[in-house]
Design a protein around this motif. Structure first.
Motif, PDB file in Angstrom:
ATOM      1  N   MET A  38       0.830  -1.200   0.000  1.00 58.62           N
ATOM      2  CA  MET A  38       0.000   0.000   0.000  1.00 58.62           C
ATOM      3  C   MET A  38       0.869   1.256   0.000  1.00 58.62           C
ATOM      4  N   TYR A  39       1.871   1.304   0.884  1.00 59.34           N
ATOM      5  CA  TYR A  39       2.751   2.472   0.950  1.00 59.34           C
ATOM      6  C   TYR A  39       3.477   2.691  -0.377  1.00 59.34           C
ATOM      7  N   ASN A  40       3.951   1.628  -0.972  1.00 63.00           N
ATOM      8  CA  ASN A  40       4.654   1.749  -2.249  1.00 63.00           C
ATOM      9  C   ASN A  40       3.727   2.222  -3.367  1.00 63.00           C
ATOM     10  N   GLN A  41       2.497   1.725  -3.381  1.00 61.38           N
ATOM     11  CA  GLN A  41       1.535   2.162  -4.390  1.00 61.38           C
ATOM     12  C   GLN A  41       1.192   3.645  -4.216  1.00 61.38           C
ATOM     13  N   LEU A  42       1.004   4.056  -2.974  1.00 61.49           N
ATOM     14  CA  LEU A  42       0.709   5.465  -2.714  1.00 61.49           C
ATOM     15  C   LEU A  42       1.889   6.358  -3.094  1.00 61.49           C
ATOM     16  N   ALA A  43       3.097   5.897  -2.798  1.00 63.66           N
ATOM     17  CA  ALA A  43       4.286   6.663  -3.171  1.00 63.66           C
ATOM     18  C   ALA A  43       4.382   6.793  -4.687  1.00 63.66           C
ATOM     19  N   GLN A  44       4.065   5.725  -5.400  1.00 65.95           N
ATOM     20  CA  GLN A  44       4.097   5.764  -6.863  1.00 65.95           C
ATOM     21  C   GLN A  44       3.055   6.741  -7.402  1.00 65.95           C
ATOM     22  N   THR A  45       1.886   6.750  -6.802  1.00 65.01           N
ATOM     23  CA  THR A  45       0.840   7.692  -7.208  1.00 65.01           C
ATOM     24  C   THR A  45       1.318   9.129  -7.011  1.00 65.01           C
ATOM     25  N   LEU A  46       1.946   9.393  -5.875  1.00 59.41           N
ATOM     26  CA  LEU A  46       2.450  10.741  -5.625  1.00 59.41           C
ATOM     27  C   LEU A  46       3.575  11.100  -6.582  1.00 59.41           C
ATOM     28  N   ASP A  47       4.428  10.138  -6.910  1.00 55.77           N
ATOM     29  CA  ASP A  47       5.487  10.397  -7.894  1.00 55.77           C
ATOM     30  C   ASP A  47       4.887  10.774  -9.244  1.00 55.77           C
ATOM     31  N   ASN A  48       3.803  10.108  -9.623  1.00 53.19           N
ATOM     32  CA  ASN A  48       3.119  10.439 -10.879  1.00 53.19           C
ATOM     33  C   ASN A  48       2.515  11.845 -10.820  1.00 53.19           C
ATOM     34  N   CYS A  49       1.919  12.180  -9.693  1.00 56.39           N
ATOM     35  CA  CYS A  49       1.358  13.527  -9.515  1.00 56.39           C
ATOM     36  C   CYS A  49       2.455  14.571  -9.592  1.00 56.39           C
ATOM     37  N   LYS A  50       3.562  14.291  -8.939  1.00 51.10           N
ATOM     38  CA  LYS A  50       4.695  15.222  -8.952  1.00 51.10           C
ATOM     39  C   LYS A  50       5.185  15.459 -10.374  1.00 51.10           C
ATOM     40  N   SER A  51       5.284  14.400 -11.134  1.00 46.79           N
ATOM     41  CA  SER A  51       5.747  14.506 -12.513  1.00 46.79           C
ATOM     42  C   SER A  51       4.806  15.384 -13.343  1.00 46.79           C
ATOM     43  N   THR A  52       3.517  15.176 -13.166  1.00 42.64           N
ATOM     44  CA  THR A  52       2.521  15.969 -13.887  1.00 42.64           C
ATOM     45  C   THR A  52       2.616  17.445 -13.510  1.00 42.64           C
ATOM     46  N   LEU A  53       2.706  17.714 -12.214  1.00 42.22           N
ATOM     47  CA  LEU A  53       2.794  19.103 -11.769  1.00 42.22           C
ATOM     48  C   LEU A  53       4.112  19.741 -12.181  1.00 42.22           C
ATOM     49  N   GLN A  54       5.186  18.980 -12.174  1.00 42.22           N
ATOM     50  CA  GLN A  54       6.481  19.501 -12.601  1.00 42.22           C
ATOM     51  C   GLN A  54       6.438  19.894 -14.077  1.00 42.22           C
TER      52      GLN A  54
END
Length: 67
Positions: A36-52
């Motif tokens: 779960m933690y790894n999946q959530l971290a991956q989701t946030l990494d994807n969000c970060k990439s989009t916002l960047q």
């Protein structure tokens, strides 16, 4: 505070939250929690990439948002 500055702060916050989740995954022995933690971290990494990407676009199009 400009849109660019707000986006930079948001990207930094997301990076921090993703790093915390990755650390939680390392700290737990529970396989479900680790996943779960790894999946959530991956989701946030994807969000970060989009916002960047958006931040980069804004900085190219609107020079006043550059720091």
């Amino acid at each position: 505070m400009t849109v660019g500055t707000k986006l930079q702060q948001t990207v930094a916050s997301i990076e921090s939250a993703a790093a915390s989740l990755k650390q939680f995954a390392l700290d737990t022995q529970d396989k479900q929690a680790k996943q779960m933690y790894n999946q959530l971290a991956q989701t946030l990494d994807n969000c970060k990439s989009t916002l960047q990407s958006r931040l980069n676009y804004i900085q190219q199009q609107e020079p006043q948002y550059r720091q």
